[in-house]
Design a protein around this motif. Sequence first.
Motif, PDB file in Angstrom:
ATOM      1  N   ARG A  68      49.006 -10.287 -31.191  1.00  0.00           N
ATOM      2  CA  ARG A  68      47.413  -8.685 -31.349  1.00  0.00           C
ATOM      3  C   ARG A  68      46.701  -7.707 -29.825  1.00  0.00           C
ATOM      4  NH1 ARG A  68      47.461 -14.182 -29.645  1.00  0.00           N
ATOM      5  NH2 ARG A  68      46.471 -14.221 -27.291  1.00  0.00           N
ATOM      6  N   SER A 122      43.609 -15.826 -27.369  1.00  0.00           N
ATOM      7  CA  SER A 122      43.027 -14.695 -26.853  1.00  0.00           C
ATOM      8  C   SER A 122      41.557 -14.779 -26.094  1.00  0.00           C
ATOM      9  CB  SER A 122      43.390 -13.986 -27.909  1.00  0.00           C
ATOM     10  OG  SER A 122      42.091 -14.313 -28.745  1.00  0.00           O
ATOM     11  N   ASP A 134      43.682 -10.810 -38.691  1.00  0.00           N
ATOM     12  CA  ASP A 134      43.121 -10.618 -37.539  1.00  0.00           C
ATOM     13  C   ASP A 134      41.429 -10.039 -37.544  1.00  0.00           C
ATOM     14  OD1 ASP A 134      45.449 -11.581 -36.328  1.00  0.00           O
ATOM     15  OD2 ASP A 134      45.713  -9.855 -35.781  1.00  0.00           O
ATOM     16  N   PHE A 143      38.839  -8.882 -28.084  1.00  0.00           N
ATOM     17  CA  PHE A 143      40.240  -9.676 -28.115  1.00  0.00           C
ATOM     18  C   PHE A 143      40.272 -10.016 -29.449  1.00  0.00           C
ATOM     19  CE2 PHE A 143      36.435 -12.267 -27.466  1.00  0.00           C
ATOM     20  CZ  PHE A 143      37.216 -12.943 -28.312  1.00  0.00           C
ATOM     21  N   GLU A 169      42.202 -15.745 -22.290  1.00  0.00           N
ATOM     22  CA  GLU A 169      42.291 -14.763 -21.676  1.00  0.00           C
ATOM     23  C   GLU A 169      41.775 -13.420 -21.095  1.00  0.00           C
ATOM     24  OE1 GLU A 169      45.720 -12.809 -24.304  1.00  0.00           O
ATOM     25  OE2 GLU A 169      46.366 -15.000 -23.966  1.00  0.00           O
ATOM     26  N   GLY A 173      44.738  -6.582 -27.059  1.00  0.00           N
ATOM     27  CA  GLY A 173      42.843  -6.552 -26.559  1.00  0.00           C
ATOM     28  C   GLY A 173      43.086  -5.388 -25.669  1.00  0.00           C
ATOM     29  N   VAL A 233      49.826  -8.544 -26.899  1.00  0.00           N
ATOM     30  CA  VAL A 233      50.856 -10.037 -27.477  1.00  0.00           C
ATOM     31  C   VAL A 233      51.077 -10.247 -28.214  1.00  0.00           C
ATOM     32  CG1 VAL A 233      49.769 -12.148 -27.554  1.00  0.00           C
ATOM     33  CG2 VAL A 233      48.371 -10.520 -25.723  1.00  0.00           C
TER      34      VAL A 233
END
Length: 453
Positions: free
Chosen positions: A429, A178, A207, A191, A181, A431, A445
């Motif tokens: 997740r 992440s 998370d 993220f 990305e 972002g 994602v």
Amino acid sequence: MAGGRRIRITLASRLAGVVVLLVAAAVALATFLLRWLPREPWLAAGIALAVMLPVAVIAVRAVLQPVLAMFRALGGTVISYRDGDFSFGLHWERDDEIGDLVASHNALGDVLREQRVQLVQRELLLDTMVQNTPVAMLLVQEGGPVVFANIAARQLLHRGRRIEGVDIAAVLQRAFPSLREAYARGGDGLFSVSRVAGDGEEGGAEDEIYHLARREFTLNGRKHELLLLRHLTAELRRQEVQTWKKVIRVISHELNNSLAPVASLASSSAQLLQRGQTERLPDILRTIEDRARHLERFIEGYAKFAKLPAPRMERVAWRNFIEALQSQVPFRVQGELPGEPGTFDAAQMEQALINLLKNAHESGSAPDEVCVCVRRAGDMTAIEVADRGSGMAAAVMEQALVPFYSTKRSGTGLGLALAREIAEAHHGRIGMHNRPGGGLAVTLVLPASPAHP
């Protein structure tokens, strides 16, 4: 010395005195030679000049020798200052212009030494603060190598080892997908990172939310970029607790505002029945029903977030899913849809995307600039909702995922928080980042294959 004070003899006066003495000596010698050579004055003058010229050179050099030595010393200390060494000082015994120059030079050295000490102390303080800040900081030189990384950055990205000199691409290759990305997108953004829970903790993973900030500047004539990775999970949890307290107060206020008039109307209805005055009862009952319906809708909005059921995973064709979504909220599809079906709870994912699409339309973006892009990336599927609105300020972005946080007067603050809950329930997740050229992009994602609890 006169009266305890040194007599000041300037360099010009000293040179003038030497010149006067030399001229007097030359005249005296020429006069003496004229007695021996009365008929040849030019010869006498030439002999006097030939004798006095070497004497004059020697005398002038004797006067200027200390001055020239001091000039060489001054040049040496200037070179030392240039190299950062301010420990040298000079001494000149005479009270003249050179003495004034030496005194000014020594004063300059004292100032530079003091500034150097203060600068070193400030650098030590700054380094201590930077090294011990919980924000991970990376300074990257143009072309790739990491120039500086504090303790938090080394622990987060390199298991506590030094990163200086390592190419940023190699560092990110070993980092979280992440983060790679978010870095590849450019600009600031949020993220999330999935970490396996420790022994004795409930759940298989949790998370953690990070905020990536990037700033470019020029240092020593070369372009550099400063990367700041701020861990927001603990702050988000504190804000969530405060927000829940606020929500409880709001719910209590709304319940009181609805139940108090309902109780009053019910009491009035009972009194009217006792008196046999039933003609007003239909209006009273309709008012009670309206208040009850309003309260029901109010509670339902919060219950959807608080009682999110476990997702029912199923294979969903992307084309059918996107067409069903377009029938409710207008948007355009960017790029090709994956040919392989996705695996998720269609109802929950539809609710999450509807919230994101509504936010996109309310951002000030033109309707035809609101788009959805679905792409496959390895074993993950990314669903991006993008717009060309006003984007999101950094302070707002840091709190955007907090439940019930909203910048809109009539907003509930549940849209992004509910999308985050749905993504995490699917073991995925969320972002977000501001788009180059304006606008915001929010990405869900998800695992491409079914997630097993």
